[in-house]
Design a protein around this motif. Structure first.
Motif, PDB file in Angstrom:
ATOM      1  N   GLU A 160       0.397  -1.172   0.350  1.00 43.37           N
ATOM      2  CA  GLU A 160      -0.483   0.133  -0.340  1.00 43.37           C
ATOM      3  C   GLU A 160       0.750   0.895   0.013  1.00 43.37           C
ATOM      4  O   GLU A 160       0.480   2.397   0.693  1.00 43.37           O
ATOM      5  N   GLU A 167      -2.134  -6.204  -4.487  1.00 47.30           N
ATOM      6  CA  GLU A 167      -1.624  -5.478  -3.750  1.00 47.30           C
ATOM      7  C   GLU A 167      -2.162  -6.102  -2.006  1.00 47.30           C
ATOM      8  O   GLU A 167      -2.779  -6.786  -1.713  1.00 47.30           O
ATOM      9  N   TYR A 206      -1.306  -4.741   0.832  1.00 47.29           N
ATOM     10  CA  TYR A 206      -1.736  -2.946   2.019  1.00 47.29           C
ATOM     11  C   TYR A 206      -0.666  -3.044   3.462  1.00 47.29           C
ATOM     12  O   TYR A 206       0.158  -3.290   2.749  1.00 47.29           O
TER      13      TYR A 206
END
Length: 615
Positions: free
Chosen positions: A331, A351, A353
């Motif tokens: 992220e 992704e 995070y």
């Protein structure tokens, strides 16, 4: 197999677990015995695998997250005919493939090294991501966890990621045997406590008696029929199941049974059942898709480009040339510049995070499936995932890690964002490669080179812009360096990397004006280090000075020392690095305060050559 045969197979797995640990005089038989019925039903009815072809693209994948229960895994290998009884009894012996905790370095059927608890499910998520989003061959990922390891935060990073990605090809089997190493677990046999947690992350859950083979069989079938969600099978079991002297008793973790012969007799004696595991479906073997010649970006000499920008552009180009290259980010893709890859190759971008443990674990899982992952975040935040990096090395995983925003040069954000330990921790990983480029051209070349290396590869990138000092045809072999200033009259050698290369060049120019010639070495390959160039510099200039935007311990200075560990005299060596705890300041102020800017380097050099001017 019928119910009675499944139960008998479970007893065989228990007996063989007891025998293996008894032969070794160590191990975890009671932890193996609790999960024996779970393993028996899985192998006999649901697992699809060709043990003669572990690379078969249609094979299901199995991860033993509770790696200390390796006797159970090896007993299962015997039951399917992958190993024989003689090898089973070499458990934990020197040279045996059957280590205390399984690793893929020794056994082709092992997906990832386990033993550091809480890592099997995160890596399993990475494998499941590969299966669902990239390979699409229909294989299923089965992960066997213990209940103790569900206290690890990494498990819940994985659970949330799997739920978010709707990984219905993933099933975790939790062996809830109530007892950990020193006593009862946090939730004991409260299956509902675990179910609520998995359900909160959008998992389908099934609670079951882990010793009722018919119930376990139905639970596996329910997992296979569940779509849109991963499944957690929460199985109530008893540690040491089947032997009264150890069943559900504390204080016996990690110990062979007190009387193995008596225990084996109580379990019904040795058996030699053979399982015909279901064949995997036909599937296409994964091959790297190469779209054409690698066309790396280039920049003009003197152009101001941050190495993090160069990383994003180079990785995107590499992804165009190679279909096996995948990118992961925590992220911070707008900062690491991984977002450039995401825009061009969204199908191969993951992704993760703000979950750095899952970031590295997913990279390990993708690498296990033949992909070449590049995982990026701030260098400082990779410290959170260091145990995953360590275990990836034990697995022999080939992953590329990229740490941006390194050192005090990031400026005003302050020490919480500054990677000042990353070179040390990555150098300490077995078989690792550590690279620290100083300009965009060098960065692009090294990004491409990393794809062809083995083991853990780490690239350190910088936040601020720096001038391009190398031409597009310059080559940067791993293990090499570049001598940027040199003469026969050099009084000392300044060894720098990354941002300090530019400071060292400016200091060398200033010193030259004062009649003090110094050599400047760009040590972009921190590990392996260029021993020959460093030894030559020591012989010809008599003194080495390292300058690094990193703590003194374990970084560039210690890497340079590696060149002199063969018994030869160690040269005079001075290390300039970050010695105090930084605060918030501009990048220029940070470098000056640390004494690693051009002024600090020049002042230290003058002292070393005894040319300091007393004012």
């Amino acid at each position: 197999m019928k119910s009675a045969e499944l139960a008998d197979l479970g007893q065989q797995l228990r007996v063989d677990s007891v025998r293996a640990a008894d032969a070794a005089g160590s191990g975890h038989p009671t932890s193996s015995m609790s999960a024996a019925d779970l393993m028996a039903v899985l192998l006999a009815h649901h697992f699809r695998y060709d043990f003669d072809r572990p690379a078969h693209p249609g094979n299901d994948r199995f991860v033993l997250s509770k790696g200390h229960a390796s006797p159970l895994l090896y007993a299962a290998y015997k039951a399917v005919g992958a190993i024989d009884d003689e090898e089973l009894l070499t458990f934990r012996e020197l040279g045996s493939r059957l280590e205390g905790h399984p690793t893929p370095r020794r056994l082709p059927w092992v997906e990832t090294a386990t033993g550091s608890l809480g890592q099997g499910l995160p890596v399993g998520v990475g494998i499941a991501l590969a299966g669902k989003r990239l390979e699409r061959t229909g294989y299923r990922v089965w992960v066997l966890c213990g209940d103790s390891e569900l206290a690890e935060g990494s498990v819940w990073e994985a659970a949330e990621h799997a739920g978010h990605e709707h990984l219905d090809n993933l099933t975790v089997i939790v062996d809830v045997n109530r007892l950990g190493q020193r006593g009862p677990t946090r939730h004991g046999h409260d299956l509902d406590a675990y179910a609520r947690r998995f359900q909160a992350f959008d998992w389908h859950t099934v609670e079951v008696d882990g010793h009722d083979v018919d119930a376990v069989d139905r639970a596996y079938g329910e997992a296979l029929s569940t779509t849109g969600q991963p499944t957690a099978i929460l199985a109530r079991t008893l540690k040491g199941k089947g032997v009264e002297a150890v069943q559900d008793r504390e204080g016996l973790h990690g110990k062979p049974l007190p009387d193995a012969d008596e225990a084996i007799a109580e379990l019904g004696g040795p058996r030699d059942l053979r399982i015909e595991v279901r064949e995997p479906p036909a599937a296409r073997m994964l091959h790297a898709v190469r779209a054409g010649h690698l066309d790396l970006p280039t920049w003009d000499l003197g152009e101001e480009i941050a190495t993090r920008d160069a990383y994003g552009h180079a990785l995107t180009a590499l992804g165009t040339a190679r279909g096996d290259v995948v990118a992961l980010d925590g992220e911070v893709g707008d900062s690491t510049r991984a977002e450039l890859f995401a825009k061009e190759h969204p199908d191969r971008y993951f992704e993760c995070y703000i979950a750095e443990q899952q970031l590295v674990a997913a990279a390990v899982g993708l690498a296990a499936r033949g992909f070449v992952p590049y995982a990026a975040t701030f260098a400082a935040f990779l410290t959170r995932a260091y145990d995953f990096v360590r275990m990836a090395s034990i697995s022999g995983a080939g992953i590329n890690l990229v740490g941006s925003h390194a050192g005090v040069a990031i400026g005003q954000d302050g020490p919480s964002q500054m990677g000042l330990e990353d070179l040390a921790m990555m150098r300490a990983v077995h078989g690792s490669t550590v690279l620290y480029p100083c300009d965009a051209q060098q960065t692009a070349q090294l990004v491409a080179a990393m794809a062809g290396l083995d083991g853990i590869r780490y690239l350190r990138t910088s936040r601020g812009k720096s001038p391009v000092i190398y031409g597009p045809d310059e080559e940067f072999p791993v293990g090499g360096s570049k001598v940027l200033r040199s003469s026969d009259q050099d009084r000392l050698t300044v060894v720098a990397a990354g941002v300090t290369v530019h400071e060292a060049l400016a200091a060398a120019d200033a010193l030259a004006r004062d009649g003090i010639p110094v050599r400047v070495v760009d040590l972009y390959s921190v590990k392996p280090v260029d021993r020959l160039t460093l030894r030559r510099a020591a012989e010809e200039t008599g003194c080495l000075m390292t300058v690094e935007d990193h703590h003194e311990e374990g970084g560039l200075g210690d890497a340079v020392l590696d060149a002199f560990l063969d018994g030869r005299p160690v040269p005079r060596l001075v290390r300039l690095g970050v010695r105090t705890m930084p605060g918030s300041a501009s990048p220029e102020e940070q470098l000056h305060t640390a004494g690693i800017d051009a002024d600090g380097i020049a002042a230290a050099a003058k002292l070393l050559v005894e040319e300091a001017i007393v004012r």
